[in-house]
Design an enzyme around this catalytic site. Structure first.
Site, PDB file in Angstrom:
ATOM      1  N   VAL A  13       0.838  -1.198   0.000  1.00  0.00           N
ATOM      2  CA  VAL A  13       0.000   0.000   0.000  1.00  0.00           C
ATOM      3  C   VAL A  13       0.875   1.251   0.000  1.00  0.00           C
ATOM      4  O   VAL A  13       1.860   1.338   0.741  1.00  0.00           O
ATOM      5  CB  VAL A  13      -0.922   0.003   1.242  1.00  0.00           C
ATOM      6  CG1 VAL A  13      -1.718   1.305   1.332  1.00  0.00           C
ATOM      7  CG2 VAL A  13      -1.871  -1.182   1.195  1.00  0.00           C
ATOM      8  N   ASP A  14       0.536   2.218  -0.849  1.00  0.00           N
ATOM      9  CA  ASP A  14       1.178   3.529  -0.896  1.00  0.00           C
ATOM     10  C   ASP A  14       2.636   3.464  -1.352  1.00  0.00           C
ATOM     11  O   ASP A  14       3.431   4.353  -1.051  1.00  0.00           O
ATOM     12  CB  ASP A  14       1.090   4.223   0.481  1.00  0.00           C
ATOM     13  CG  ASP A  14       1.284   5.734   0.368  1.00  0.00           C
ATOM     14  OD1 ASP A  14       0.870   6.294  -0.661  1.00  0.00           O
ATOM     15  OD2 ASP A  14       1.855   6.329   1.290  1.00  0.00           O
ATOM     16  N   ASP A  89      -2.610  -2.603 -12.975  1.00  0.00           N
ATOM     17  CA  ASP A  89      -2.275  -1.948 -11.707  1.00  0.00           C
ATOM     18  C   ASP A  89      -3.079  -2.645 -10.622  1.00  0.00           C
ATOM     19  O   ASP A  89      -4.311  -2.571 -10.602  1.00  0.00           O
ATOM     20  CB  ASP A  89      -2.631  -0.457 -11.784  1.00  0.00           C
ATOM     21  CG  ASP A  89      -2.344   0.272 -10.475  1.00  0.00           C
ATOM     22  OD1 ASP A  89      -1.447  -0.174  -9.734  1.00  0.00           O
ATOM     23  OD2 ASP A  89      -3.030   1.265 -10.188  1.00  0.00           O
ATOM     24  N   LYS A 145      10.559   6.136  -4.513  1.00  0.00           N
ATOM     25  CA  LYS A 145      10.758   7.195  -3.507  1.00  0.00           C
ATOM     26  C   LYS A 145      12.241   7.380  -3.166  1.00  0.00           C
ATOM     27  O   LYS A 145      12.596   7.661  -2.014  1.00  0.00           O
ATOM     28  CB  LYS A 145       9.941   6.903  -2.241  1.00  0.00           C
ATOM     29  CG  LYS A 145       8.444   6.717  -2.510  1.00  0.00           C
ATOM     30  CD  LYS A 145       7.630   6.553  -1.236  1.00  0.00           C
ATOM     31  CE  LYS A 145       6.172   6.331  -1.570  1.00  0.00           C
ATOM     32  NZ  LYS A 145       5.321   6.189  -0.377  1.00  0.00           N
ATOM     33  N   LEU A 446     -29.379 -30.292  15.471  1.00  0.00           N
ATOM     34  CA  LEU A 446     -28.597 -30.054  16.681  1.00  0.00           C
ATOM     35  C   LEU A 446     -28.631 -31.256  17.617  1.00  0.00           C
ATOM     36  O   LEU A 446     -29.547 -32.100  17.546  1.00  0.00           O
ATOM     37  CB  LEU A 446     -29.134 -28.822  17.410  1.00  0.00           C
ATOM     38  CG  LEU A 446     -28.959 -27.462  16.714  1.00  0.00           C
ATOM     39  CD1 LEU A 446     -29.797 -26.402  17.415  1.00  0.00           C
ATOM     40  CD2 LEU A 446     -27.495 -27.058  16.691  1.00  0.00           C
ATOM     41  N   SER A 452     -31.779 -38.856  16.367  1.00  0.00           N
ATOM     42  CA  SER A 452     -31.444 -40.269  16.557  1.00  0.00           C
ATOM     43  C   SER A 452     -32.681 -41.068  16.949  1.00  0.00           C
ATOM     44  O   SER A 452     -32.914 -42.184  16.455  1.00  0.00           O
ATOM     45  CB  SER A 452     -30.363 -40.412  17.636  1.00  0.00           C
ATOM     46  OG  SER A 452     -29.141 -39.861  17.193  1.00  0.00           O
ATOM     47  N   SER A 519     -23.761 -33.162  11.621  1.00  0.00           N
ATOM     48  CA  SER A 519     -23.258 -32.653  10.330  1.00  0.00           C
ATOM     49  C   SER A 519     -23.559 -31.165  10.188  1.00  0.00           C
ATOM     50  O   SER A 519     -24.407 -30.767   9.390  1.00  0.00           O
ATOM     51  CB  SER A 519     -23.837 -33.446   9.160  1.00  0.00           C
ATOM     52  OG  SER A 519     -25.232 -33.648   9.269  1.00  0.00           O
TER      53      SER A 519
END
Length: 608
Positions: A13-14, A89, A145, A446, A452, A519
């Site tokens: 970045v930058d 870019d 830079k 759940l 079951s 599951s």
């Protein structure tokens, strides 16, 4: 005709990627007059106090301009007296690494920027490794830079040394390091007076002159089939782009995976008949006889192309959800897409050192080597031999988002050595003997939802009706088959995969299988559906969490609430509600007899 260079501009970045490209276009006078005027006007209200902000040429999104960063990939086409260019870019922020990988997938060369005040950082290393992974053979490190460090040669040499050491061992052909200033224009289009110690070319002249042509190492013709063209009953042509070699009328080709042979009868390059077609051209091929070929198949004369259902791949993980072994995805290679499973994580690759590190889970933006199993044979090659048949993406089967991209390293030996043994007594014969249609009734819900108990009652009713059944219960199988599995996410994934495979074998035996498992993950239930096939019937026991906690027959919810049981579904681990179950029942609203009767009535149509 001018040659075309496709390159990517990447960095943190930058670091000045957009500014560098913008300054290059501006200095080389590659802008229209109205673009220059618009740039100068926009710059007056920009972030540089009225001075020209070259990044505005690339940062097209309003969010990019406001934040001063690149988010999306911006493609630009331009041409000079010496060459034509397409530049991507790409974003520098780690959050948008997936966008950077997309840009790298199309490029022949990468320009990687570093801030001279910071040097080579983690994101620099990540981008360099991704570029190498995507098959880019030429890297340019632009040390930007330089004006902020007074064009210090010693600092430049340090950064160059760090980068060369980091890329040593990469499978690349060239590395060039250039000192630049994107804002001031040093060494972008012409040599800078501030870096008389630098003996190389400025960036644009370097890009104009570098030779990125790849030696065609493939010794045969390869074309993945994109489409079968049947405009009328007299013509059947196979369309696609030639990815290696060339083809002539009269040449013999092999069709994979069917492994048939035929000769080329006619060739169409676009809509014109031709005697020959070359690498990179889109063609329509008509063969001299009927063969079994469809989209995703490959026409070839190469001996390198492989057909198998398992391979090792190196991938960049791009999903917010972590990768765990056993997860099922759509795997796309060339023009073919198949369901596949990440069988095992061999190791992840350390971004800084390239070392192979053991790992159970893989998180976003990490590189990993893994083994992938497919639902059936696929035609592929190693990425080194053929990029089109050696690159792959993984697609999430629920969200349809791209979860990973990567390359195929090699096939697994067992994928060709282990063959399915055909037996004389088939699934249909076993089913006829028992007088029933095999099914897997997959009960999900759940803990405490009553699945079951309900599955047990449904099995009793089915047996009383004369059906042959087998009940697989979550707790029972963990006493034997899955005794070695815990309750972490990867263990849960493997638990469900094994049960799905067992259920399929039970169905092959002609039995009606009742599988009662929490599951919790939609992707795992989808994987089970894929393994079992049309025999899979999902029954969602939708009893609310509050009711399940009230029942708490085993005292598990109380222990989960106090932290004694980690990773407990509904409390500390999620339960993903089924999207489209065949049957749904809330046992808190019905007696056991009513619930059983309802499920039986719902599944009768599948038993016919």
């Amino acid at each position: 005709m001018k040659s075309l260079l496709k390159f990517i501009m990447c960095g943190s970045v930058d670091d000045g990627k957009s500014t560098l490209i913008g300054h290059m276009l501006y200095d080389a006078k590659l802008l229209f007059a109205d673009q220059e005027e618009a740039l100068e006007l926009d710059s007056k209200v920009g972030s540089r106090g009225g001075e020209i902000d070259y990044s505005l040429l690339l940062d097209g999104l309003m969010a990019e301009r406001e934040q001063g960063i690149t988010i999306d990939v911006a493609y630009r086409y331009f041409t000079t007296d010496h060459r034509s260019f397409i530049v991507a870019d790409t974003p520098g922020h780690e959050e948008y690494t997936r966008n950077m990988a997309v840009g790298a997938s199309f490029a022949d060369l990468a320009v990687i920027l570093v801030d001279a005040t910071k040097g080579v950082i983690t994101q620099t290393k990540r981008h360099a490794r991704i570029c190498s992974l995507m098959g880019i053979k030429h890297l340019v490190l632009a040390v930007n830079k330089m004006d902020l460090i007074d064009f210090d040669q010693n600092r430049f040499d340090e950064i160059k040394k760090d980068f060369m050491q980091m890329t040593h061992g990469f499978n690349i052909d060239s590395v060039e390091v250039i000192p630049v200033s994107a804002t001031e224009g040093d060494n972008i289009t012409k040599k800078s007076e501030n870096t008389l110690w630098y003996q190389g070319l400025p960036l644009l002249p370097y890009l104009e002159n570098i030779d990125v042509r790849k030696e065609n190492e493939q010794h045969g013709f390869v074309m993945p089939v994109q489409r079968v063209s049947r405009p009328n009953h007299t013509f059947r042509g196979f369309q696609g782009q030639i990815e290696a070699g060339s083809i002539n009328v009269g040449d013999e080709v092999i069709t994979l995976p069917s492994n048939e042979r035929a000769k080329v009868k006619t060739l169409l390059v676009t809509d014109q008949e031709s005697d020959k077609a070359l690498n990179g051209q889109p063609v329509t091929i008509q063969l001299d006889r009927e063969v079994d070929v469809s989209r995703g198949n490959v026409l070839t004369s190469s001996e390198n192309v492989q057909v198998a259902d398992m391979f090792t791949a190196t991938i960049l993980w791009m999903d917010d959800t972590k990768l765990v072994p056993g997860r099922n995805y759509l795997v796309k290679v060339g023009t073919k897409t198949l369901p596949g499973t990440v069988m095992s994580i061999k190791h992840k690759i350390d971004i800084n050192t390239g070392d192979k590190v053991p790992a159970e889970h893989i998180y976003k933006n990490e590189l990993v080597e893994c083994d992938i199993s497919l639902s059936e044979n696929m035609v592929f090659d190693t990425f080194e031999n053929n990029e089109a048949l050696g690159g792959l993406i993984l697609i999430d089967r629920v969200s349809n988002m791209t979860s990973a991209c990567g390359v195929i390293e090699h096939s697994l030996r067992r994928s060709t050595n282990v063959k399915w043994q055909q037996t004389d007594i088939t699934k249909d014969l076993r089913a006829q003997q028992k007088g029933q249609k095999p099914l897997t009734l997959w009960f999900t819900g759940l803990s405490g939802s009553g699945k079951s108990t309900l599955a047990n009652e449904v099995e009793k009713r089915l047996v009383s009706m004369g059906h042959h059944t087998m009940l697989l219960d979550g707790d029972n199988v963990r006493h034997g088959l899955n005794k070695n599995l815990g309750f972490k996410e990867n263990d849960r994934v493997e638990n469900i995969r094994r049960i799905a495979e067992v259920s399929k074998l039970m169905n092959d035996a002609g039995l009606i299988t009742l599988a009662s498992f929490i599951s919790p993950y939609e992707s795992d239930r989808q994987n089970a559906r894929e393994i079992i096939g049309e025999d899979y019937i999902e029954i969602y026991v939708s009893t609310p969490l509050e009711e399940c906690e009230k029942r708490d027959v085993k005292g598990l919810y109380q222990k989960a609430r106090t932290g004694e049981i980690p990773n407990f579904t509904g409390i500390s681990s999620p339960y993903e509600t089924p999207a489209n179950p065949e049957v749904e029942i809330d046992t808190s609203q019905h007696s056991l007899e009513e619930a059983t009767e309802y499920v039986i009535n719902q599944i009768l149509k599948y038993l016919d």
